[in-house]
Design a protein around this motif. Sequence first.
Motif, mmCIF file in Angstrom:
data_model
loop_
_atom_site.group_PDB
_atom_site.id
_atom_site.type_symbol
_atom_site.label_atom_id
_atom_site.label_comp_id
_atom_site.label_asym_id
_atom_site.label_seq_id
_atom_site.Cartn_x
_atom_site.Cartn_y
_atom_site.Cartn_z
ATOM 1 N N PHE A 190 0.919 -1.249 0.125
ATOM 2 C CA PHE A 190 0.042 0.036 0.040
ATOM 3 C C PHE A 190 0.855 1.464 -0.021
ATOM 4 N N GLU A 196 -1.966 -0.422 -3.380
ATOM 5 C CA GLU A 196 -3.307 0.123 -3.431
ATOM 6 C C GLU A 196 -3.080 1.446 -2.431
ATOM 7 N N THR A 207 -4.317 4.066 0.289
ATOM 8 C CA THR A 207 -5.091 3.886 1.537
ATOM 9 C C THR A 207 -4.720 5.102 2.531
ATOM 10 N N GLY A 223 4.354 -1.432 2.925
ATOM 11 C CA GLY A 223 3.848 -0.310 2.110
ATOM 12 C C GLY A 223 4.593 1.054 2.296
#
Length: 282
Positions: A5, A34, A36, A58
């Motif tokens: 992330f 992704e 967040t 991440g």
Amino acid sequence: MTKAFVVGHPIKHSRSPLIHGYWLKQYGLDGSYERTDVAPVDFGEFLKSFRSLGFAGGNVTIPHKEAAFLGVERRTAQAERVGAVNTLWIEDGVLWGDNTDVPGFMAHLDASLGTGWERDVDTALVLGAGGAARAVVAGLQDRPLKRIVVANRTLSKAEDLVRDLGSDGSVRLEARAWETIPQVLPQARLIVNTTSLGMAGQPPLDLDLARAPHDAIVADIVYVPLQTPFLAAAAARGLRTVDGLGMLLHQAVPGFRRWFGVTPEVTPALRALILADIEGHR
């Protein structure tokens, strides 16, 4: 499937998913990366819970880098030096933090200028004293320079940076007030803007480069626009310039390697992809 992330607040502007998504596809890896969005008040809980959500780690971006520094269980030496964390991973059940802005900036300089560029640089002038300046100075301290001058509008912040990073004996670190920059310019063969001046929506960096050496290198960590007014002024004087996009790309490499087990390359195709995205969102 390995999941990673980028966490920040706000986060929709981040181009990290585009970078890591490109590499995942390029290397045929089964993974995801992704965005967040986590508010500062919730960040501490996020650090404790992301493992339970299936994430291997991440990236951390504004405004959480200092909170991540305080919240991890272990830190690398370069994260300790900078006082901020932008990369997280789990190792033997322990939450680690690193600051990859340091090698990211230096890798971009090396890729842009060729190895050995620092042999001609005695004095570096770093403009600004925030987190990015700390990463830049930490990276430059590992090179055979004689002197790094940090100039900031609030002198006390530059003094804090110098105190925290210190001088290792071979590279002298100095704090200067912004108005003394013209006195430093004639010796500065590397000039780095780490402020937001010149970024889209921000005032330009108003600095006359007439007193800079004819062979000076001028770098800017801003990458929107790619050629800032500061870099345009440097190019007009025939100085070598280094844009800010490469730092973004190169700082992403260590994290990808940690999470997905492959060391990715920063290629012209990746750079073109990010540039096209920047142009498309003007």
